[in-house]
Scaffold this active site. Structure first.
Site, PDB file in Angstrom:
ATOM      1  N   GLY A 266       0.716  -1.279  -0.072  1.00 13.81           N
ATOM      2  CA  GLY A 266      -0.084  -0.208   0.048  1.00 13.81           C
ATOM      3  C   GLY A 266       0.926   1.458   0.016  1.00 13.81           C
ATOM      4  O   GLY A 266       0.415   2.177   0.601  1.00 13.81           O
TER       5      GLY A 266
ATOM      6  N   GLY B 103      -0.747   4.859  -0.951  1.00 12.47           N
ATOM      7  CA  GLY B 103      -1.639   5.364  -0.076  1.00 12.47           C
ATOM      8  C   GLY B 103      -1.323   6.199   0.760  1.00 12.47           C
ATOM      9  O   GLY B 103       0.045   6.658   0.945  1.00 12.47           O
TER      10      GLY B 103
ATOM     11  N   GLY C 129       1.058   4.503   3.454  1.00 15.09           N
ATOM     12  CA  GLY C 129       2.263   4.049   3.016  1.00 15.09           C
ATOM     13  C   GLY C 129       3.071   4.843   2.544  1.00 15.09           C
ATOM     14  O   GLY C 129       4.468   4.701   2.599  1.00 15.09           O
TER      15      GLY C 129
ATOM     16  N   SER D 122      -6.680  -0.500  13.068  1.00 14.90           N
ATOM     17  CA  SER D 122      -7.706   0.613  13.464  1.00 14.90           C
ATOM     18  C   SER D 122      -8.316   0.607  14.900  1.00 14.90           C
ATOM     19  O   SER D 122      -8.372  -0.480  15.468  1.00 14.90           O
ATOM     20  CB  SER D 122      -8.747   0.843  12.414  1.00 14.90           C
ATOM     21  OG  SER D 122      -9.582   1.666  12.792  1.00 14.90           O
ATOM     22  N   SER D 123      -8.470   1.942  15.371  1.00 16.28           N
ATOM     23  CA  SER D 123      -9.244   1.972  16.737  1.00 16.28           C
ATOM     24  C   SER D 123     -10.732   1.127  16.818  1.00 16.28           C
ATOM     25  O   SER D 123     -11.080   1.041  17.835  1.00 16.28           O
ATOM     26  CB  SER D 123      -9.045   3.277  17.058  1.00 16.28           C
ATOM     27  OG  SER D 123     -10.140   4.087  16.323  1.00 16.28           O
TER      28      SER D 123
ATOM     29  N   TYR E 227     -15.166  -3.923   8.681  1.00 18.29           N
ATOM     30  CA  TYR E 227     -13.970  -3.706   8.634  1.00 18.29           C
ATOM     31  C   TYR E 227     -13.025  -4.118   9.829  1.00 18.29           C
ATOM     32  O   TYR E 227     -11.984  -4.769   9.915  1.00 18.29           O
ATOM     33  CB  TYR E 227     -13.657  -2.147   8.318  1.00 18.29           C
ATOM     34  CG  TYR E 227     -12.465  -1.763   8.378  1.00 18.29           C
ATOM     35  CD1 TYR E 227     -11.510  -1.964   7.175  1.00 18.29           C
ATOM     36  CD2 TYR E 227     -11.811  -0.988   9.606  1.00 18.29           C
ATOM     37  CE1 TYR E 227     -10.243  -1.220   7.226  1.00 18.29           C
ATOM     38  CE2 TYR E 227     -10.616  -0.348   9.590  1.00 18.29           C
ATOM     39  CZ  TYR E 227      -9.635  -0.624   8.035  1.00 18.29           C
ATOM     40  OH  TYR E 227      -8.503  -0.147   8.418  1.00 18.29           O
TER      41      TYR E 227
ATOM     42  N   LYS F 263     -10.025  -6.742  10.813  1.00 19.40           N
ATOM     43  CA  LYS F 263      -8.653  -6.057  11.453  1.00 19.40           C
ATOM     44  C   LYS F 263      -8.346  -6.929  12.873  1.00 19.40           C
ATOM     45  O   LYS F 263      -7.464  -7.341  13.225  1.00 19.40           O
ATOM     46  CB  LYS F 263      -8.690  -4.673  11.841  1.00 19.40           C
ATOM     47  CG  LYS F 263      -8.869  -3.782  10.495  1.00 19.40           C
ATOM     48  CD  LYS F 263      -7.461  -4.095   9.771  1.00 19.40           C
ATOM     49  CE  LYS F 263      -7.093  -3.096   8.417  1.00 19.40           C
ATOM     50  NZ  LYS F 263      -5.633  -3.300   7.976  1.00 19.40           N
TER      51      LYS F 263
ATOM     52  N   PRO G 285      -3.611   2.237  15.090  1.00 18.27           N
ATOM     53  CA  PRO G 285      -3.767   4.083  14.836  1.00 18.27           C
ATOM     54  C   PRO G 285      -5.145   4.373  15.277  1.00 18.27           C
ATOM     55  O   PRO G 285      -6.212   3.767  15.045  1.00 18.27           O
ATOM     56  CB  PRO G 285      -3.404   4.350  13.506  1.00 18.27           C
ATOM     57  CG  PRO G 285      -2.967   3.232  12.816  1.00 18.27           C
ATOM     58  CD  PRO G 285      -3.381   1.901  13.441  1.00 18.27           C
ATOM     59  N   THR G 286      -5.075   5.475  15.896  1.00 20.57           N
ATOM     60  CA  THR G 286      -6.349   6.349  15.917  1.00 20.57           C
ATOM     61  C   THR G 286      -6.789   6.889  14.565  1.00 20.57           C
ATOM     62  O   THR G 286      -6.283   6.380  13.615  1.00 20.57           O
ATOM     63  CB  THR G 286      -6.414   7.520  17.255  1.00 20.57           C
ATOM     64  OG1 THR G 286      -7.597   7.888  17.176  1.00 20.57           O
ATOM     65  CG2 THR G 286      -5.401   8.606  16.693  1.00 20.57           C
ATOM     66  N   ASN G 287      -7.844   7.676  14.504  1.00 23.23           N
ATOM     67  CA  ASN G 287      -8.191   8.336  13.371  1.00 23.23           C
ATOM     68  C   ASN G 287      -7.087   9.238  12.518  1.00 23.23           C
ATOM     69  O   ASN G 287      -6.641  10.010  13.292  1.00 23.23           O
ATOM     70  CB  ASN G 287      -9.432   9.178  13.544  1.00 23.23           C
ATOM     71  CG  ASN G 287     -10.660   8.394  13.917  1.00 23.23           C
ATOM     72  OD1 ASN G 287     -11.293   7.652  13.546  1.00 23.23           O
ATOM     73  ND2 ASN G 287     -11.068   8.794  15.225  1.00 23.23           N
TER      74      ASN G 287
ATOM     75  N   HIS H  26     -13.427   9.924   5.389  1.00 25.97           N
ATOM     76  CA  HIS H  26     -13.607  10.117   6.775  1.00 25.97           C
ATOM     77  C   HIS H  26     -14.022  11.216   6.991  1.00 25.97           C
ATOM     78  O   HIS H  26     -13.779  12.210   6.404  1.00 25.97           O
ATOM     79  CB  HIS H  26     -12.207   9.530   7.633  1.00 25.97           C
ATOM     80  CG  HIS H  26     -11.964   7.887   7.561  1.00 25.97           C
ATOM     81  ND1 HIS H  26     -11.066   7.388   6.731  1.00 25.97           N
ATOM     82  CD2 HIS H  26     -12.786   6.944   8.099  1.00 25.97           C
ATOM     83  CE1 HIS H  26     -10.948   6.136   7.049  1.00 25.97           C
ATOM     84  NE2 HIS H  26     -12.105   5.671   7.690  1.00 25.97           N
TER      85      HIS H  26
ATOM     86  N   ARG I 166     -13.781  12.455  19.294  1.00 28.68           N
ATOM     87  CA  ARG I 166     -12.779  11.682  18.401  1.00 28.68           C
ATOM     88  C   ARG I 166     -11.442  12.320  18.598  1.00 28.68           C
ATOM     89  O   ARG I 166     -11.259  13.417  18.757  1.00 28.68           O
ATOM     90  CB  ARG I 166     -13.043  11.910  16.716  1.00 28.68           C
ATOM     91  CG  ARG I 166     -14.515  11.161  16.609  1.00 28.68           C
ATOM     92  CD  ARG I 166     -14.196   9.441  16.499  1.00 28.68           C
ATOM     93  NE  ARG I 166     -15.450   9.159  16.018  1.00 28.68           N
ATOM     94  CZ  ARG I 166     -16.739   8.685  16.860  1.00 28.68           C
ATOM     95  NH1 ARG I 166     -16.480   8.972  18.100  1.00 28.68           N
ATOM     96  NH2 ARG I 166     -17.695   8.176  16.477  1.00 28.68           N
TER      97      ARG I 166
END
Length: 321
Positions: free
Chosen positions: A11, A14, A17, A108-109, A137, A141, A164-166, A180, A215
């Protein structure tokens, strides 16, 4: 760690990445490897195995995933679970079979329960039901996290999961159908500002929900630094949260984005739309105690993201970033 180690970033084009690639090059790593979707379908086990056998990477960073916001998850549950399972499992098994020294899996959180105590600790995994709006999702994960744990337990390999968080930042997704919350806000406020300037009146911005959910956000370059920190150090456990440990309400976030962009109109909250999880903030003391912490403030990160958005408007339209 030798700067000549062969590091494969899945990735690599992205948001995450590409940030890792930039950070590695800045630190002097000379042997960083990526492969485009056109040349390697990570959902295809045969192709992934062939790639690993040919390239023999020593370190693998799994930043490849199908991601999106509430609407994308709601409308596409099957690819959100199946594509992500295929991608991560193919990478993990190929890494295991080809004796990769270190594997870093990014989750992801959203793996944590909807109503888990706050802040979210690693041990809260699988203690209660998930948030329904992104459970497909999240389940994929979670499977990745447990696979990493199984490989460490059975084979004593240096495989690690980072949650990771957002995230937001350079090369973010600004498509209003799949993005998002933070990049969606940036685009909405920018477009309203443009309309306001053309019409000579203040154009309002409409946002989903009540604005009350809280958040936490992390600039993607900070995550890249965390990944390199983990890559260069041997960690004792299999799962670590990555974030700032600080959160704010979506109303507060909207005001901050509005300020950075310079929009003057009204903000309207559509309370008929879902809020999602009431609060999500990470407990990040495990990684911080080891010596890593984020450096970029939220306002600074939004400013950098908005500047990149302005400079790449045409590319965003063409590439649908």
């Amino acid at each position: 760690m030798m700067k000549s180690k062969k590091i494969y970033i899945a990735g690599h084009k992205g948001m995450v990445g590409s940030a890792v690639w930039r950070a590695l090059e800045a630190r002097g790593y000379k042997n960083v490897l990526g492969c485009s979707k056109q040349d390697l379908d990570l959902r295809n086990q045969h192709q992934v195995n062939h790639f690993f056998q040919n390239e023999q990477p020593e370190i693998v960073i799994d930043a490849a995933a199908l991601v999106g916001g509430i609407m994308a998850n709601k409308n596409n549950p099957y690819p959100f679970i199946m594509d992500n399972l295929q991608i991560q499992m193919n990478l993990m098994d190929a890494a295991h079979q080809n004796n990769v020294e270190k594997f870093i899996f990014l989750g992801s959180s959203c793996i944590y329960p909807k109503h888990a105590p706050q802040p979210l600790k690693e041990e809260y995994l699988l203690t209660a039901p998930l948030e329904p709006t992104n459970e497909w999702y999240a389940i994929a994960k979670i499977a990745g996290v447990k696979t990493i744990e199984a490989i460490r337990k059975q084979y004593n390999k240096d495989f690690v999961s980072l949650m990771p968080t957002n995230l937001y930042g350079i090369r973010d997704n600004f498509d209003l159908q799949t993005s998002h919350v933070l990049p969606a806000m940036i685009r909405k406020f920018h477009e309203a500002k443009e309309k306001s300037e053309k019409k000579g009146i203040n154009e309002p911005v409409e946002l989903w929900g009540t604005g009350n959910p809280k958040r936490e956000f992390l600039f993607v370059d900070d995550l890249a630094e965390a990944i390199i920190f983990v890559m260069e150090n041997k960690l004792e456990e299999s799962l670590y949260n990555v974030g700032s440990g600080e959160d704010l309400s979506l109303k507060e976030l909207a005001l901050l984005v509005q300020k950075v962009i310079g929009h003057q109109g009204e903000v309207i909250w559509d309370t008929s739309k879902p809020d999602g999880t009431p609060r999500k903030v990470m407990e990040v003391s495990k990684l911080k105690k080891m010596g890593w912490s984020p450096k970029i403030t939220l306002e600074q990160g939004i400013e950098e993201t908005y500047q990149w958005f302005l400079e790449n408007r045409e590319k965003i339209k063409e590439m649908k970033l």
